[in-house]
Write a protein that holds these residues in place. Structure first.
Motif, PDB file in Angstrom:
ATOM      1  N   SER A 159      42.886  28.785  66.317  1.00 25.02           N
ATOM      2  CA  SER A 159      42.073  27.583  66.171  1.00 25.02           C
ATOM      3  C   SER A 159      41.550  27.153  67.540  1.00 25.02           C
ATOM      4  O   SER A 159      42.317  26.745  68.405  1.00 25.02           O
ATOM      5  N   PHE A 160      40.235  27.241  67.730  1.00 28.43           N
ATOM      6  CA  PHE A 160      39.675  26.881  69.030  1.00 28.43           C
ATOM      7  C   PHE A 160      38.208  26.486  68.908  1.00 28.43           C
ATOM      8  O   PHE A 160      37.536  26.803  67.920  1.00 28.43           O
ATOM      9  N   VAL A 161      37.747  25.773  69.933  1.00 28.08           N
ATOM     10  CA  VAL A 161      36.320  25.474  70.071  1.00 28.08           C
ATOM     11  C   VAL A 161      35.891  25.839  71.488  1.00 28.08           C
ATOM     12  O   VAL A 161      36.711  25.925  72.403  1.00 28.08           O
ATOM     13  N   LEU A 162      34.603  26.060  71.634  1.00 31.85           N
ATOM     14  CA  LEU A 162      34.014  26.362  72.933  1.00 31.85           C
ATOM     15  C   LEU A 162      33.061  25.231  73.281  1.00 31.85           C
ATOM     16  O   LEU A 162      32.227  24.844  72.454  1.00 31.85           O
ATOM     17  N   THR A 163      33.187  24.673  74.486  1.00 26.98           N
ATOM     18  CA  THR A 163      32.288  23.602  74.923  1.00 26.98           C
ATOM     19  C   THR A 163      31.523  24.034  76.161  1.00 26.98           C
ATOM     20  O   THR A 163      32.002  24.857  76.949  1.00 26.98           O
TER      21      THR A 163
ATOM     22  N   ALA B 154      39.506  28.822  61.894  1.00 30.98           N
ATOM     23  CA  ALA B 154      40.846  28.229  61.884  1.00 30.98           C
ATOM     24  C   ALA B 154      40.805  26.772  62.342  1.00 30.98           C
ATOM     25  O   ALA B 154      41.553  25.933  61.833  1.00 30.98           O
ATOM     26  N   PHE B 155      39.931  26.458  63.288  1.00 36.82           N
ATOM     27  CA  PHE B 155      39.787  25.071  63.742  1.00 36.82           C
ATOM     28  C   PHE B 155      39.222  24.198  62.620  1.00 36.82           C
ATOM     29  O   PHE B 155      39.669  23.065  62.423  1.00 36.82           O
ATOM     30  N   LEU B 156      38.259  24.724  61.887  1.00 42.34           N
ATOM     31  CA  LEU B 156      37.680  23.971  60.777  1.00 42.34           C
ATOM     32  C   LEU B 156      38.723  23.712  59.700  1.00 42.34           C
ATOM     33  O   LEU B 156      38.778  22.620  59.121  1.00 42.34           O
ATOM     34  N   SER B 157      39.580  24.698  59.440  1.00 42.44           N
ATOM     35  CA  SER B 157      40.646  24.532  58.449  1.00 42.44           C
ATOM     36  C   SER B 157      41.665  23.494  58.916  1.00 42.44           C
ATOM     37  O   SER B 157      42.168  22.703  58.113  1.00 42.44           O
TER      38      SER B 157
ATOM     39  N   VAL C 185      42.056  25.415  72.773  1.00 46.57           N
ATOM     40  CA  VAL C 185      42.859  26.068  71.742  1.00 46.57           C
ATOM     41  C   VAL C 185      43.835  25.051  71.167  1.00 46.57           C
ATOM     42  O   VAL C 185      44.688  24.516  71.873  1.00 46.57           O
ATOM     43  N   HIS C 186      43.698  24.765  69.861  1.00 48.91           N
ATOM     44  CA  HIS C 186      44.496  23.739  69.192  1.00 48.91           C
ATOM     45  C   HIS C 186      45.579  24.382  68.330  1.00 48.91           C
ATOM     46  O   HIS C 186      45.328  25.393  67.656  1.00 48.91           O
TER      47      HIS C 186
END
Length: 227
Positions: free
Chosen positions: A85-89, A104-107, A183-184
């Motif tokens: 679960s991650f995002v890129l900024t 996975a982040f959206l879930s 990364v969450h």
């Protein structure tokens, strides 16, 4: 009703104006910009807390993906293979917007990709989110350093989760910071780390993102050809 009070300063005299005009213009450093963003984040966080406590809408979260560079299909494909679960900024764009979010982040959060692309990561924050930890994250971003923190964050439905969050700069092939990866990990959920610690598991995601970005930046394939 919010009342704004303007304080008018005395108009500078001729001599003062000459001295001001003689000074060379100052350009804000990257660190100055990050500290300004940190201050803005605190203001938005306070407004959001006031809104939730009183029921009065003082501000609304507004995400706008217009003007956000679109990642290339090759980079999207490479990032899509990473299961964490991650995002890129993009720290070089105003307010460090999200330019990529994993499935996975959206879930984990309950948001759709369309709802968060173009947003700052603060949309996960709420009344119980520590302002001190957010400041710590901003300081590490300013220094281009990685950090791991424990944070209380909020899903779309308002439920909370204990977030083990790792934030790390992602450099391109020339060594310059191109993105930051967040990364969450929900600490209360059950995970199969294949014998690894949660921190090492998160570093695996960071390493995979770095490989994808560096390999494609060398060929100039980070953004869509039309960008």
């Amino acid at each position: 009703m919010v009342t704004l009070v303007l304080f008018l300063l005395p108009f500078p005299g001729m001599e003062t104006r000459r001295r001001l005009e003689a000074e060379e213009p100052r350009i804000a450093s990257v660190c100055d910009k990050e500290m300004a963003l940190s201050t803005a984040n605190k203001i938005f966080s306070t407004l959001n807390r006031y809104s939730k406590l009183t029921g009065l809408v003082v501000c609304e979260r507004r995400c706008d993906s217009v003007g956000i560079p679109a990642l290339s299909s090759s980079l999207n494909l490479s990032l899509g293979r990473i299961k964490q679960s991650f995002v890129l900024t993009d720290r070089h764009l105003p307010d460090m917007p999200i330019v990529y979010a994993s499935d996975a982040f959206l879930s984990l959060t309950g948001y759709s990709r369309e709802e968060i692309l173009g947003c700052n990561c603060r949309f996960l924050n709420g009344p119980g989110t520590s302002a001190e930890v957010l400041e710590e994250i901003n300081q590490h971003i300013c220094l281009e350093e990685a950090c791991t923190v424990h944070l209380l964050n909020y899903r779309k439905d308002g439920s909370t989760f204990r977030d083990l969050l790792h934030v790390s700069p992602i450099r391109n092939s020339s060594g310059k910071v191109a993105f930051h990866v967040w990364v969450h990990l929900d600490e209360s959920a059950k995970h199969d780390f294949s014998g690894l610690t949660p921190e090492v598991w998160q570093l695996g995601a960071v390493g995979a993102v770095r490989v994808a970005v560096r390999s494609l930046s060398a060929s100039g394939s980070l953004l869509r050809p039309s960008q």
